[in-house]
Enzyme design. Structure first.
Site, PDB file in Angstrom:
ATOM      1  N   ALA A  75       1.040  -1.217  -0.017  1.00  0.00           N
ATOM      2  CA  ALA A  75       0.027   0.149   0.062  1.00  0.00           C
ATOM      3  C   ALA A  75       0.988   1.239  -0.089  1.00  0.00           C
ATOM      4  O   ALA A  75       2.053   1.186   0.354  1.00  0.00           O
ATOM      5  CB  ALA A  75      -0.891  -0.042   1.154  1.00  0.00           C
ATOM      6  N   GLN A  77       1.548   3.498   1.980  1.00  0.00           N
ATOM      7  CA  GLN A  77       2.262   3.769   3.205  1.00  0.00           C
ATOM      8  C   GLN A  77       2.872   2.550   3.640  1.00  0.00           C
ATOM      9  O   GLN A  77       3.051   2.251   4.754  1.00  0.00           O
ATOM     10  CB  GLN A  77       1.277   4.369   4.457  1.00  0.00           C
ATOM     11  CG  GLN A  77       0.949   5.766   4.143  1.00  0.00           C
ATOM     12  CD  GLN A  77       2.158   6.706   4.650  1.00  0.00           C
ATOM     13  OE1 GLN A  77       3.162   6.326   4.822  1.00  0.00           O
ATOM     14  NE2 GLN A  77       2.167   7.849   3.563  1.00  0.00           N
ATOM     15  N   SER A  78       3.163   1.539   2.791  1.00  0.00           N
ATOM     16  CA  SER A  78       4.157   0.323   3.097  1.00  0.00           C
ATOM     17  C   SER A  78       5.272   0.635   3.793  1.00  0.00           C
ATOM     18  O   SER A  78       6.331   1.343   3.068  1.00  0.00           O
ATOM     19  CB  SER A  78       4.151  -0.445   1.670  1.00  0.00           C
ATOM     20  OG  SER A  78       5.019  -1.457   2.144  1.00  0.00           O
ATOM     21  N   ASN A  79       5.454   0.291   4.952  1.00  0.00           N
ATOM     22  CA  ASN A  79       6.961   0.095   5.600  1.00  0.00           C
ATOM     23  C   ASN A  79       8.007  -0.712   4.749  1.00  0.00           C
ATOM     24  O   ASN A  79       9.313  -0.306   4.821  1.00  0.00           O
ATOM     25  CB  ASN A  79       6.895  -0.074   7.032  1.00  0.00           C
ATOM     26  CG  ASN A  79       5.662   0.547   7.792  1.00  0.00           C
ATOM     27  OD1 ASN A  79       6.138   1.885   8.033  1.00  0.00           O
ATOM     28  ND2 ASN A  79       4.684   0.155   8.221  1.00  0.00           N
ATOM     29  N   ALA A  81       7.960  -1.435   1.771  1.00  0.00           N
ATOM     30  CA  ALA A  81       8.195  -0.544   0.357  1.00  0.00           C
ATOM     31  C   ALA A  81       9.299   0.193   0.649  1.00  0.00           C
ATOM     32  O   ALA A  81      10.596   0.360   0.079  1.00  0.00           O
ATOM     33  CB  ALA A  81       7.021   0.024  -0.268  1.00  0.00           C
TER      34      ALA A  81
END
Ligand SMILES: Cc1ncc(COP(=O)(O)O)c(C=O)c1O
Length: 336
Positions: A75, A77-79, A81
């Site tokens: 998503a 706000q993926s940590n 990523a």
């Protein structure tokens, strides 16, 4: 077990601290066990978090296979990523991130950091669109002369989970130093790699604790089944003779709230409580829901107060910032 022979590229600052949360215990009162926080929010890779331990193994494999670009998804706000982008920057590879905007696409928090870390970001409207892009992106990159290394969402493949098998060894040494044998270790669970690694590690190193995953989306039944398969595959990779079933993979789905990336009232309460007692910052999507579950168990008397428990803080701090004012109000919505 062949843990020590699996190539690992060092990205983390470990061991992360294991701290006793005495102020939190005092607020919880007589029902409280001794509470320890395992600070994997401090793994040290571009604001830290659990994915750093997985990426150490994944990027070593990527480099061994001659990859030129790391590709992953999540998503906005993926940590995971954000930490993949950081990993690529450190080892000198390109990063392509396919991110879905189902909970908004504000250029803040992790998305802002992705851009700063020089990742190529492709934002798509929803999870279906993300899957469609992921299906063709490898071919697209190969056609342009790249050698892509595709990391599935959350880095939750056996090689990534190995990072959390190793972490069990680390925490057992720390627990020995403080003469503790906690009965449970709580963690947020989503793509299941963290819990799978912990479950295998707890078995391999005879940990005193049961690993208790707190779901942030999905049903406990389904997560336990998929998680047990991942744990078994991780054990296989390590040549550890162990098979796991859904009964060995404990997941609680009572604190999912309105779903992935949506804040819950109990989660917001947990964020505020940990901030004001321990100056520890949780995130609404993952760690707040996991902490809400542990607090509910303690308050319900489900844990012997003479015992100890561990909460694994898996990070997520950068995703706090897009929330703004919403963090101060009891809302069930994502940030706009
Ligand atoms: C902060 C945080 N905690 C927990 C998790 C869950 O870990 P896993 O996907 O390995 O279940 C994630 C995954 O994205 C995360 O970013």
């Amino acid at each position: 077990m062949r843990l020590a022979t699996i190539p690992r590229y060092p990205l983390t600052t470990i061991p992360t601290p294991l701290i006793r949360a005495r102020n939190l215990e005092a607020v919880l009162g007589r029902a409280s066990p001794r509470i320890y926080l395992k600070r994997d929010d401090l793994t040290g890779l571009a604001f830290g978090g659990n994915k750093a331990r997985k990426l150490e193994y994944l990027v070593a494999d990527a480099l061994a296979t001659g990859a030129t670009v790391l590709v992953t998804e999540g998503a906005v706000q993926s940590n995971h990523a954000r930490m993949t982008a950081a990993t690529a920057a450190i080892v000198g590879l390109r990063a392509v991130l396919v991110l879905d905007a189902r909970n908004g696409d504000a250029l803040a928090g992790n998305l802002l950091l992705d851009r700063l870390l020089a990742a190529e970001v492709r934002v798509v409207p929803d999870k279906e669109a993300r899957e469609a892009v992921m299906q063709r992106i490898g071919d697209e990159l190969e056609a342009s002369g790249e050698r892509p290394y595709v990391i599935p969402a959350g880095g939750s493949v056996p090689l990534g989970a190995v990072g959390y098998v190793a972490m069990v060894q680390e925490i057992l040494a720390q627990l020995l130093e403080v003469s503790e044998a906690p009965s449970r270790l709580y963690c947020a669970t989503s793509s299941l790699g963290t819990q799978a690694g912990l479950t295998v590690g707890a078995c391999a190193f005879s940990a005193p604790f049961v690993v208790q995953g707190m779901a942030v989306e999905g049903s406990a039944q389904e997560l336990s089944e998929v998680g047990a398969l991942l744990a078994t595959a991780t054990a296989d990779l390590l040549q550890l003779d162990a098979t796991f079933t859904s009964r060995d993979f404990r997941v609680d789905d009572r604190f999912v709230g309105a779903g992935y990336g949506k804040a819950s009232a109990e989660g917001l309460e947990a964020i505020r409580l940990l901030a004001r007692t321990e100056a520890v910052l949780l995130d609404p999507a993952y760690t707040a829901k996991a902490m809400a579950g542990m607090l509910a168990d303690i308050r319900a008397g489900a844990i012997d107060p003479h015992n100890a428990v561990v909460f694994l803080h898996t990070g997520g701090g950068p995703s706090l910032f897009p929330w703004g004012q919403a963090l101060l109000e009891p809302v069930d919505t994502a940030p706009s």
